[in-house]
Design a protein around this motif. Structure first.
Motif, PDB file in Angstrom:
ATOM      1  N   UNK A  12       0.872  -1.172   0.000  1.00 17.35           N
ATOM      2  CA  UNK A  12       0.000   0.000   0.000  1.00 17.35           C
ATOM      3  C   UNK A  12       0.906   1.218   0.000  1.00 17.35           C
ATOM      4  N   UNK A  13       0.637   2.153  -0.882  1.00 12.36           N
ATOM      5  CA  UNK A  13       1.383   3.408  -0.882  1.00 12.36           C
ATOM      6  C   UNK A  13       0.693   4.376   0.069  1.00 12.36           C
ATOM      7  N   UNK A  14       1.449   4.907   1.016  1.00 15.06           N
ATOM      8  CA  UNK A  14       0.924   5.924   1.929  1.00 15.06           C
ATOM      9  C   UNK A  14       1.579   7.250   1.568  1.00 15.06           C
ATOM     10  N   UNK A  15       0.779   8.211   1.157  1.00 16.58           N
ATOM     11  CA  UNK A  15       1.272   9.542   0.836  1.00 16.58           C
ATOM     12  C   UNK A  15       0.925  10.505   1.950  1.00 16.58           C
ATOM     13  N   UNK A  42       5.617   7.890   0.830  1.00 19.41           N
ATOM     14  CA  UNK A  42       5.992   9.129   0.142  1.00 19.41           C
ATOM     15  C   UNK A  42       5.619  10.290   1.055  1.00 19.41           C
ATOM     16  N   UNK A  43       6.598  11.094   1.431  1.00 21.33           N
ATOM     17  CA  UNK A  43       6.380  12.231   2.325  1.00 21.33           C
ATOM     18  C   UNK A  43       6.707  13.502   1.537  1.00 21.33           C
ATOM     19  N   UNK A  44       5.726  14.370   1.372  1.00 20.41           N
ATOM     20  CA  UNK A  44       5.960  15.590   0.603  1.00 20.41           C
ATOM     21  C   UNK A  44       6.906  16.524   1.342  1.00 20.41           C
ATOM     22  N   UNK A  45       7.460  17.480   0.633  1.00 22.14           N
ATOM     23  CA  UNK A  45       8.367  18.449   1.263  1.00 22.14           C
ATOM     24  C   UNK A  45       7.645  19.234   2.355  1.00 22.14           C
ATOM     25  N   UNK A 126       0.268  16.158 -11.134  1.00 28.11           N
ATOM     26  CA  UNK A 126       1.493  15.380 -10.881  1.00 28.11           C
ATOM     27  C   UNK A 126       2.684  16.283 -10.577  1.00 28.11           C
ATOM     28  N   UNK A 127       2.499  17.211  -9.639  1.00 24.70           N
ATOM     29  CA  UNK A 127       3.572  18.148  -9.288  1.00 24.70           C
ATOM     30  C   UNK A 127       4.695  17.477  -8.511  1.00 24.70           C
ATOM     31  N   UNK A 128       4.406  16.377  -7.838  1.00 23.00           N
ATOM     32  CA  UNK A 128       5.444  15.632  -7.129  1.00 23.00           C
ATOM     33  C   UNK A 128       5.068  14.157  -7.172  1.00 23.00           C
ATOM     34  N   UNK A 129       5.880  13.307  -6.533  1.00 19.34           N
ATOM     35  CA  UNK A 129       5.622  11.874  -6.603  1.00 19.34           C
ATOM     36  C   UNK A 129       4.303  11.496  -5.949  1.00 19.34           C
ATOM     37  N   UNK A 130       3.918  12.203  -4.890  1.00 18.30           N
ATOM     38  CA  UNK A 130       2.648  11.909  -4.237  1.00 18.30           C
ATOM     39  C   UNK A 130       1.489  12.072  -5.225  1.00 18.30           C
ATOM     40  N   UNK A 131       1.441  13.221  -5.900  1.00 20.00           N
ATOM     41  CA  UNK A 131       0.359  13.463  -6.844  1.00 20.00           C
ATOM     42  C   UNK A 131       0.442  12.518  -8.046  1.00 20.00           C
TER      43      UNK A 131
END
Length: 225
Positions: A12-15, A42-45, A126-131
């Motif tokens: 499971x991907x957790x963003x 995936x943790x955004x900046x 899709x601005x970053x890997x999370x999106x």
């Protein structure tokens, strides 16, 4: 003799985006690991700043395992506590596994989700890997749960949430329920995290379920109904 094929890892991907509410993300990750699930994180900046602000923990790419163990409160011996089932992808890595539809993920949980993340996912920015991973999850018709944490919501965000619902995502506001008998912060966090896992069918014991009996939760916790 041929070696038996190793089972394909299906995480499971957790963003984690930058909204307030990082305890929700920590509770979801812990419960996934307790259920024997693999996790891609995936943790955004912006989320790094929120984690630092809400917990005092600096989440660093180069030391993510140590920092994640501290965030989850599982102690320094990470491998003994299940973090061998976690894989971390930096938010700027567009070549990461979850950025491709051929990567064998089960689905994605965005916990918590900012209004910016909601907009980016709904519009396919899709601005970053999370999106990007969320967009891939939608196009591959995999489960996507968006746990939005903002109040009040304006009309633009409401339209984006309706669009996500139309695309097949589960829109799940971080809105704790009190019928389960929760009175502490941890219990209310567990309720929201549990509802996130309910949406994708992962078993857990994070909250007391409604069984159709008025006052049952109050009696079980020693409070008057």
């Amino acid at each position: 003799m041929e070696k038996p094929e190793q089972p394909v890892r299906r995480p499971w991907v957790v963003g984690v985006s930058g909204a307030s509410g990082t305890p929700y993300a920590a509770a979801v990750i812990r419960a996934l690991l307790d259920a024997g699930e693999s996790v891609d994180l995936v943790v955004s900046r912006a989320a790094r700043l929120t984690i630092l602000d809400e917990t005092g923990i600096a989440f660093r790419d180069a030391h993510w395992r140590t920092d994640l163990a501290a965030w989850l409160g599982i102690g320094p011996d990470a491998s003994a506590d299940g973090l061998e089932d976690v894989r971390y992808w930096p938010a700027g890595d567009f070549a990461a596994g979850p950025s491709s539809g051929s990567y064998p993920a089960k689905g994605m949980l965005v916990v918590p989700a900012t209004t910016g993340a909601v907009a980016g996912i709904a519009l396919g920015l899709s601005k970053d890997l999370l999106q990007r991973t969320a967009s891939v999850t939608l196009k591959e018709r995999r489960p996507l749960v968006v746990c939005v944490r903002e109040t009040p919501l304006n009309g633009v965000t409401l339209k984006h949430l309706v669009e996500l619902d139309a695309q097949g995502a589960v829109v799940l506001p971080a809105s704790p329920g009190f019928y389960a008998g929760g009175s502490t912060v941890g219990e209310l966090v567990g309720f929201v995290a549990g509802r996130v896992l309910d949406a994708v069918g992962v078993p857990h014991t994070l909250y007391r379920r409604w069984e159709g009996e008025l006052g049952a939760a109050a009696r079980a916790t020693g409070r008057s109904a």
